[in-house]
Scaffold this active site. Structure first.
Site, PDB file in Angstrom:
ATOM      1  N   GLU A 467       0.784  -1.109   0.071  1.00  0.00           N
ATOM      2  CA  GLU A 467       0.174  -0.005  -0.009  1.00  0.00           C
ATOM      3  C   GLU A 467       0.828   1.427   0.022  1.00  0.00           C
ATOM      4  O   GLU A 467       0.351   2.190  -0.506  1.00  0.00           O
ATOM      5  CB  GLU A 467      -0.797  -0.004   1.101  1.00  0.00           C
ATOM      6  N   HIS A 470       1.594   2.264  -3.460  1.00  0.00           N
ATOM      7  CA  HIS A 470       0.513   3.152  -4.184  1.00  0.00           C
ATOM      8  C   HIS A 470       0.751   4.473  -3.838  1.00  0.00           C
ATOM      9  O   HIS A 470       0.535   5.448  -4.381  1.00  0.00           O
ATOM     10  CB  HIS A 470      -0.746   2.509  -3.836  1.00  0.00           C
ATOM     11  N   HIS A 473       3.434   6.197  -5.279  1.00  0.00           N
ATOM     12  CA  HIS A 473       3.024   6.626  -6.445  1.00  0.00           C
ATOM     13  C   HIS A 473       2.065   8.195  -6.755  1.00  0.00           C
ATOM     14  O   HIS A 473       2.263   9.007  -7.417  1.00  0.00           O
ATOM     15  CB  HIS A 473       2.134   5.571  -7.110  1.00  0.00           C
TER      16      HIS A 473
HETATM   17 ZN   LIG Z   1      -2.688  -2.672  -4.862  1.00  0.00          ZN
END
Ligand SMILES: [Zn+2]
Length: 676
Positions: A467, A470, A473
């Site tokens: 996570e 992400h 990102h």
């Molecule tokens: Zn994911």
């Protein structure tokens, strides 16, 4: 409540403009959505009515600016509805999800807007815009067409009706699953805890206290069920919790998710046909890296047969152990995790329960943030002055190497009533540079069992890394347009940054430095470290089977020729027979609680995304292994460029710029230990 006293409509003067959660009440959302949708409608109407001929700035960029208030209010609303749902908020969600879907559809299908975008698109080569702008225009045009903007009036009206109805059905599905997860309880007395290690008992005790009951409480949260299945010596109790777990979404006959699924699938199929596609899967995948369901299915099938073979070997090993341990019955689904745990101890001298004190949450957070700093030069500092929406949520400021601000990271780790299951990343604000650089506000949710200290399983610690991938990102994004920021990439590329980050959790350097006993501070003994790494691929037959079968089922449901006639139960068993589902393994997500597919549309015909991205992350991490340094600065800089790019460039172009070539599939099977 008017606009004047509604905090959602004010300018936020909190640190970094984080929402002033302490002042926001469920009753604020209705009036805020009214005001925000009206403002968005007016902004889009103004773009369509602009007397000037369409150009990039007055059309595409203007549309990127439009709806800022709605985005802001919606982010607060949907984040709270996912992790802090109250009855009031759920009622507002039932009310507003369809209204917002209708609003979005009307904006996307606005004829004046579409004619301007279509005109620009037709002359895109002559516009002289930058590559990210050209891609923005192309994807905007494609999104409008895929929303139905090129259809006649009747077709557009039908598309709006379908989107609106789907939002109602998605909300109902998600709330049904949450209700089952909140309501079901197994309360045990001390005599029934046989086999459960301390960390499981502590968490169950804590859950009981929170719920105000005597004894030890187990719920249908994955963080409660999986340890129970792995350690409880009481086969009857394992069976009891397992049976409830696989029936989430169907525990109360009054909540009929099968009927919801039938209607959702029928509407999606109808929408696909309206747009000239054979079925929803073909429609969905037309806008992905895979391009077509056949390509996604080919990858899933390539993993399926080796996974089944491995799972059969695993089951035979477990059966032998079980017989030696006094269980004469065959291995059933509620036995699998229990004997798999014994197998790890027997084969690798890897006692996960004994290692757990080395995987305390704080230590794993240090590992996480250390990785971000070494790879990307990003530091994370905890801040107590940033507003949070629940006392368990922690706030961090992400900074660049030069100390400048990069973004805010909120971390919400623990399972609780009112939080949906699983782990996910979301945002309260994405970055953009339309005027000046707006920094992102990103949130990670996990569902760990709360306890002091919080000891994580290997999987939970890996999920923390996933996570956070992400989150990075979102935090690292340098896109100038919000539609291209962070995770707004093609669906089957979304899981690359998250999955690639998982690799750094299990590099020996990370474990040596950070996997320290929470009380003594002692590092993991080298022997235990070696056992841990050797046992990493253990159980990949099981894990791959439960995942790939779910992904194949997803594809079959979304390629079904007549979903309105679907008998879900019959379909599920016939399908499992057809693919040769191994005994004693169930789908990771059965359709009746498959929220990826039915509590929203993002992963519908898209559960394969994880495996697609795994081709890239397995191959991509091998680049670091090839140079023999998991923190190689040159490679890390090239990887960072992918995180920063968002959707400004096509994913394969980003990947090959990092890797120097396109990915090879064999790395995936090697990573899972399934290579022939
Ligand atoms: Zn994911």
């Amino acid at each position: 409540m008017g606009g004047m006293d509604n905090p959602l409509l004010e300018t936020w003067t909190t640190p970094f403009g984080v929402p002033p959660f302490d002042r926001i009440r469920p009753a604020h959302f209705g009036p805020a959505f009214e005001a925000a949708t009206a403002a968005h409608r007016a902004e889009v109407a103004a773009i369509g009515a602009d007397p000037a001929p369409p150009d990039f700035v007055n059309t595409v960029e203007a549309l990127e600016r439009a709806g800022a208030l709605l985005t802001r209010v919606g982010a607060v609303f949907f984040n709270l509805a996912a992790s802090l749902a109250s009855e009031e908020l759920q009622a507002a969600e039932r009310d507003w999800a369809p209204k917002l879907a209708k609003h979005r559809a009307e904006v996307m299908l606005d004829p004046a807007l579409f004619s301007r975008v279509a005109a620009l698109h037709a002359q895109r080569a002559a516009l002289g815009v930058a590559p990210d702008q050209l891609r923005l225009l192309e994807r905007l045009h494609r999104n409008l067409v895929r929303s139905g903007a090129a259809l006649d009036e009747a077709g557009r009206a039908r598309m709006t009706a379908i989107s609106t109805r789907l939002a109602t059905l998605h909300t109902a599905f998600g709330q049904n699953v949450l209700a089952d997860e909140n309501e079901w309880r197994m309360v045990l007395g001390e005599a029934e805890l046989e086999g459960l290690p301390d960390f499981v008992r502590v968490a169950a005790r804590h859950a009981a206290e929170e719920a105000g009951v005597e004894g030890w409480l187990f719920t249908l949260s994955r963080s409660s069920v999986e340890p129970f299945l792995a350690y409880s010596a009481r086969r009857d109790l394992r069976e009891r919790i397992w049976r409830a777990w696989v029936m989430r979404g169907a525990l109360d006959p009054a909540r009929d998710n099968a009927a919801l699924i039938r209607e959702i699938l029928a509407l999606r199929a109808e929408r696909a046909r309206l747009l000239g596609h054979a079925d929803h899967a073909e429609y969905r995948l037309a806008d992905t890296m895979a391009g077509h369901p056949d390509a996604a299915e080919a990858l899933l099938r390539a993993a399926w047969e080796p996974a089944k073979r491995r799972a059969a070997e695993e089951r035979a090993e477990l059966a032998a152990l079980a017989r030696a341990g006094g269980q004469n019955e065959p291995i059933e689904a509620w036995d699998w995790r229990f004997w798999a745990e014994s197998a790890r101890v027997a084969k690798h001298a890897m006692d996960a329960a004994a290692l757990k004190p080395h995987f305390e949450l704080e230590a794993m957070l240090r590992a996480l943030f250390d990785t971000a700093q070494r790879l990307f030069g990003i530091t994370m500092e905890e801040r107590r002055d940033i507003p949070v929406y629940h006392p368990d949520v922690r706030a961090f400021e992400a900074r660049n190497a030069d100390g400048s601000h990069r973004g805010v990271f909120l971390l919400d780790n623990f399972a609780r009533a009112g939080k949906r299951s699983g782990a996910w990343m979301s945002s309260f604000r994405v970055t953009d540079a339309l005027d000046q650089r707006v920094s992102p506000i990103i949130v990670n949710n996990n569902n760990m069992a709360k306890a002091t200290p919080t000891l994580l399983s290997f999987d939970e610690a890996r999920t923390l890394f996933h996570e956070f991938g992400h989150a990075l990102h979102g935090l690292l994004s340098l896109a100038r347009y919000p539609s291209q920021a962070g995770t707004n990439v093609l669906g089957d590329f979304v899981e690359f940054p998250s999955q690639v980050m998982e690799h750094w959790f299990s590099v020996p350097e990370t474990l040596r430095t950070h996997a320290r006993h929470h009380a003594t501070g002692e590092a993991l003994p080298e022997e235990a470290l070696r056992a841990l790494l050797a046992a990493r691929n253990e159980g990949q037959g099981f894990a791959t089977v439960e995942y790939v079968s779910s992904a194949l089922m997803d594809m079959a449901l979304h390629r079904h020729p007549a979903p309105e006639t679907l008998d879900l139960e019959a379909f599920e068993s016939a399908f499992l027979a057809e693919i040769g589902m191994p005994e004693a393994i169930v789908l990771r997500h059965r359709p009746i609680h498959f929220g990826h597919l039915f509590s929203g549309g993002g992963y519908a015909a898209g559960y394969y995304f994880y495996l697609w991205a795994e081709v890239l992350d397995a191959d991509g991490f091998e680049a670091f292994e090839e140079v023999g340094d998991p923190f190689d600065p040159d490679l890390a800089a090239r990887l960072k460029a992918i995180f920063e790019a968002g959707d400004t460039r096509p994913p394969m172009e980003l990947y090959t710029a990092f890797r120097g070539r396109e990915p090879k599939v064999d790395a995936l099977l090697r990573k899972r230990g399934l290579a022939a």
